[in-house]
Design a protein around this motif. Structure first.
Motif, mmCIF file in Angstrom:
data_model
loop_
_atom_site.group_PDB
_atom_site.id
_atom_site.type_symbol
_atom_site.label_atom_id
_atom_site.label_comp_id
_atom_site.label_asym_id
_atom_site.label_seq_id
_atom_site.Cartn_x
_atom_site.Cartn_y
_atom_site.Cartn_z
ATOM 1 N N SER A 294 52.267 93.267 76.443
ATOM 2 C CA SER A 294 51.187 93.898 75.667
ATOM 3 C C SER A 294 49.827 93.318 76.038
ATOM 4 C CB SER A 294 51.425 93.693 74.171
ATOM 5 O OG SER A 294 52.599 94.335 73.769
ATOM 6 N N ALA A 295 49.759 92.004 76.234
ATOM 7 C CA ALA A 295 48.498 91.363 76.621
ATOM 8 C C ALA A 295 48.065 91.822 78.015
ATOM 9 C CB ALA A 295 48.637 89.849 76.580
ATOM 10 N N ALA A 296 49.009 91.924 78.937
ATOM 11 C CA ALA A 296 48.674 92.388 80.286
ATOM 12 C C ALA A 296 48.190 93.830 80.259
ATOM 13 C CB ALA A 296 49.893 92.251 81.195
ATOM 14 N N LEU B 34 43.636 97.691 80.569
ATOM 15 C CA LEU B 34 42.787 98.725 79.977
ATOM 16 C C LEU B 34 41.332 98.269 79.881
ATOM 17 C CD1 LEU B 34 45.016 100.174 77.124
ATOM 18 C CD2 LEU B 34 44.465 101.216 79.322
ATOM 19 N N MET B 35 41.115 97.004 79.565
ATOM 20 C CA MET B 35 39.751 96.490 79.485
ATOM 21 C C MET B 35 39.093 96.458 80.858
ATOM 22 S SD MET B 35 39.050 95.984 76.355
ATOM 23 C CE MET B 35 37.627 94.938 76.365
ATOM 24 N N GLN B 36 39.846 96.139 81.900
ATOM 25 C CA GLN B 36 39.293 96.108 83.248
ATOM 26 C C GLN B 36 38.959 97.505 83.751
ATOM 27 O OE1 GLN B 36 42.234 93.992 85.514
ATOM 28 N NE2 GLN B 36 41.349 91.985 85.022
ATOM 29 N N TYR C 241 38.629 102.597 80.576
ATOM 30 C CA TYR C 241 38.994 104.006 80.505
ATOM 31 C C TYR C 241 38.155 104.741 79.468
ATOM 32 C CZ TYR C 241 41.908 108.142 80.113
ATOM 33 O OH TYR C 241 42.357 109.430 80.086
ATOM 34 N N LYS C 242 37.420 105.759 79.920
ATOM 35 C CA LYS C 242 36.600 106.657 79.096
ATOM 36 C C LYS C 242 35.530 105.914 78.290
ATOM 37 C CE LYS C 242 39.611 110.598 78.680
ATOM 38 N NZ LYS C 242 40.186 111.596 77.795
ATOM 39 N N ILE C 243 34.957 104.872 78.884
ATOM 40 C CA ILE C 243 33.850 104.172 78.221
ATOM 41 C C ILE C 243 32.552 104.779 78.740
ATOM 42 C CG2 ILE C 243 32.634 101.978 77.990
ATOM 43 C CD1 ILE C 243 35.302 100.575 78.141
ATOM 44 N N GLN C 244 31.683 105.184 77.819
ATOM 45 C CA GLN C 244 30.408 105.775 78.202
ATOM 46 C C GLN C 244 29.437 104.670 78.586
ATOM 47 O OE1 GLN C 244 29.812 109.075 78.332
ATOM 48 N NE2 GLN C 244 31.941 109.455 77.750
#
Length: 76
Positions: A60-62, A67-69, A72-75
């Motif tokens: 889950s941490a990986a 996802l943070m790296q 995804y879909k960040i404006q």
């Protein structure tokens, strides 16, 4: 998923199919670890329960780091 994890009962009381299904539930291993910690009794091997919980936590941490790296879909 929590109710099928043996919180209120031992999974040894379940029929074979539901017992097998409960062993695929990661919450079962968390609950079983707490039960072993408090009462020194468990439905499953405590070392396997600890291993499953650790693998799920690391996975889950990986996934969260991935996802943070990606962002995804960040404006911007």
């Amino acid at each position: 998923m929590t109710f099928l994890s043996g919180v209120f009962y031992s999974i040894q009381q379940l029929p074979g199919t539901l017992r097998t299904l409960s062993q695929f539930n990661p919450f079962f291993y968390i609950v079983d670890g707490f039960r072993y910690g408090f009462f020194s009794q468990s439905d499953f091997n405590p070392w396997i329960s600890l291993s499953v919980v650790l693998v799920c936590a690391v996975g889950s941490a990986a996934f969260a780091v991935l996802l943070m790296q990606r962002g995804y879909k960040i404006q911007k």
